[in-house]
Design a protein around this motif. Sequence first.
Motif, PDB file in Angstrom:
ATOM      1  N   PRO A   9       0.140  -5.201   4.430  1.00  0.00           N
ATOM      2  CA  PRO A   9       1.072  -5.142   5.560  1.00  0.00           C
ATOM      3  C   PRO A   9       2.409  -4.486   5.215  1.00  0.00           C
ATOM      4  N   ILE A  10       2.666  -4.307   3.909  1.00  0.00           N
ATOM      5  CA  ILE A  10       3.885  -3.620   3.460  1.00  0.00           C
ATOM      6  C   ILE A  10       3.490  -2.229   2.977  1.00  0.00           C
ATOM      7  N   ILE A  11       4.244  -1.227   3.394  1.00  0.00           N
ATOM      8  CA  ILE A  11       3.923   0.163   3.083  1.00  0.00           C
ATOM      9  C   ILE A  11       5.044   0.787   2.260  1.00  0.00           C
ATOM     10  N   ALA A  12       4.671   1.387   1.108  1.00  0.00           N
ATOM     11  CA  ALA A  12       5.624   2.137   0.293  1.00  0.00           C
ATOM     12  C   ALA A  12       5.654   3.577   0.782  1.00  0.00           C
ATOM     13  N   LEU A  13       6.851   4.116   0.928  1.00  0.00           N
ATOM     14  CA  LEU A  13       7.015   5.467   1.463  1.00  0.00           C
ATOM     15  C   LEU A  13       7.018   6.517   0.365  1.00  0.00           C
TER      16      LEU A  13
ATOM     17  N   SER B  99       0.834  -1.197   0.000  1.00  0.00           N
ATOM     18  CA  SER B  99       0.000   0.000   0.000  1.00  0.00           C
ATOM     19  C   SER B  99       0.870   1.248   0.000  1.00  0.00           C
ATOM     20  N   ARG B 100       0.366   2.271  -0.668  1.00  0.00           N
ATOM     21  CA  ARG B 100       0.993   3.598  -0.600  1.00  0.00           C
ATOM     22  C   ARG B 100      -0.130   4.625  -0.477  1.00  0.00           C
ATOM     23  N   GLY B 101      -0.240   5.233   0.697  1.00  0.00           N
ATOM     24  CA  GLY B 101      -1.359   6.132   0.934  1.00  0.00           C
ATOM     25  C   GLY B 101      -2.665   5.341   0.847  1.00  0.00           C
ATOM     26  N   ASN B 102      -3.582   5.814   0.020  1.00  0.00           N
ATOM     27  CA  ASN B 102      -4.860   5.123  -0.174  1.00  0.00           C
ATOM     28  C   ASN B 102      -4.827   4.102  -1.305  1.00  0.00           C
ATOM     29  N   LEU B 103      -3.673   3.998  -1.975  1.00  0.00           N
ATOM     30  CA  LEU B 103      -3.540   3.055  -3.087  1.00  0.00           C
ATOM     31  C   LEU B 103      -3.079   1.702  -2.571  1.00  0.00           C
TER      32      LEU B 103
ATOM     33  N   ARG C  96      14.869   9.349  -6.078  1.00  0.00           N
ATOM     34  CA  ARG C  96      14.882   9.373  -4.612  1.00  0.00           C
ATOM     35  C   ARG C  96      13.790   8.476  -4.016  1.00  0.00           C
ATOM     36  N   LEU C  97      13.554   7.355  -4.639  1.00  0.00           N
ATOM     37  CA  LEU C  97      12.535   6.431  -4.144  1.00  0.00           C
ATOM     38  C   LEU C  97      13.060   5.659  -2.937  1.00  0.00           C
ATOM     39  N   GLN C  98      12.187   5.437  -1.966  1.00  0.00           N
ATOM     40  CA  GLN C  98      12.586   4.804  -0.716  1.00  0.00           C
ATOM     41  C   GLN C  98      12.166   3.333  -0.668  1.00  0.00           C
ATOM     42  N   THR C  99      12.908   2.552   0.087  1.00  0.00           N
ATOM     43  CA  THR C  99      12.575   1.147   0.276  1.00  0.00           C
ATOM     44  C   THR C  99      11.282   1.023   1.084  1.00  0.00           C
ATOM     45  N   PRO C 100      10.324   0.219   0.620  1.00  0.00           N
ATOM     46  CA  PRO C 100       9.102  -0.006   1.410  1.00  0.00           C
ATOM     47  C   PRO C 100       9.442  -0.589   2.781  1.00  0.00           C
TER      48      PRO C 100
END
Length: 383
Positions: A379-383, A126-130, A290-294
């Motif tokens: 359960p995994i979140i993308a930042l 998930s990332r935000g509401n997506l 500048r993408l971050q690791t989930p």
Amino acid sequence: MVTKVVLTKPFSIGDSDDVYRAPNLIQRILSLFNNIRPGSDLTRFQASLSFHLSLPPVFNFPKSQLQCYGESMYCTSWDLLSECNSGQSPLDRFISVVAWNISTTRPAIFGLAPYNPILGETHHVSRGNLNVLLEQVSHHPPVAALHATDEKENIQMIWCQRPVPKFNGTSVEAEVLGKRELKLLNHGEIYEMNSPNLLIRFLPIPGLDWIGNVNIRCKESGLVAELCYKSHSFLSFGGNQRLIRGKIFDSSSLKILYEVDGRWDKTVTIKDKQNGKVRVIYDAKQVISRLQTPILNDAESITATESALVWSELSQAIMNKDWEKASEAKKIVEGRQRELLRERESKGETWIPKHFVVSHSKESGWECSPIQKWVPAAPIIAL
């Protein structure tokens, strides 16, 4: 017991990371030419894209192909999907969809490839509401299904992708078959599009490029975009251009509204054919740098089929450059899959996907319909 999940950094424009550095490229190139002939269908021989489990771990980067598909959806620094939904007119929304579709084109590394997903493997982030959910719905041939939803924005996406690589003497071109569908439910609009092809070039200069024609169509508005992804010339003069050329037009009148021009790894512009004004619709540095690791947000909710869990031992060994342990970890995953296949065959059972209803025919190819309307939070979140 804490679930062991290994998450890795997504591919970003301008990033360099030793973890994703290819080994001896000459050895890699020569290994690809064994037992294949020009024009061969490489559906079974897919080591070139690492869709084959026997590829040595030294030639893998630490993630599954399923994760790569998902990252193109949830790993962004700019929320282009919300812009698609907030456009005031059908044309505004269509242009935003074109920009969003370009953002799903991500850099690849020659000499390294992802793991071939196992049958039934899933990836849920998930990332935000997506919320994004993928499942490997077939292994031979390899077919991946994606379902992504944003209930707040009332957006749904369905992809069904099947790569078909062919050897052309000095290169391998993987045609990515399957339909991508984006639904903006607030506006009653459905956008259908396809994917560019991946070209793996051996000579004269090794490299990877996205090439081919991409069409984006909205039946409700009648708007169409025809984009062409172009590589550099055969002799590689001028470097890797990563070009996009194309047009946006009204399908009913065939009137060209905009010309599209740029590079998918830099900026893409559109030129208004009526007044000549040019504006940027996509900036790769803004969207995919500048993408971050989930991060793992809920270890208890991770399923046994999650990519980041299935391949955790192998991914950690690759990042540690422990190649003996990596080879052993890969053999364990392969052996388990062979055992499950033997069990199904002995019982006369047919494997059925958990999250999609799948159909395929010679006429329509592979089609995947999600079982649920909305993808639940992951359960995994993308930042």
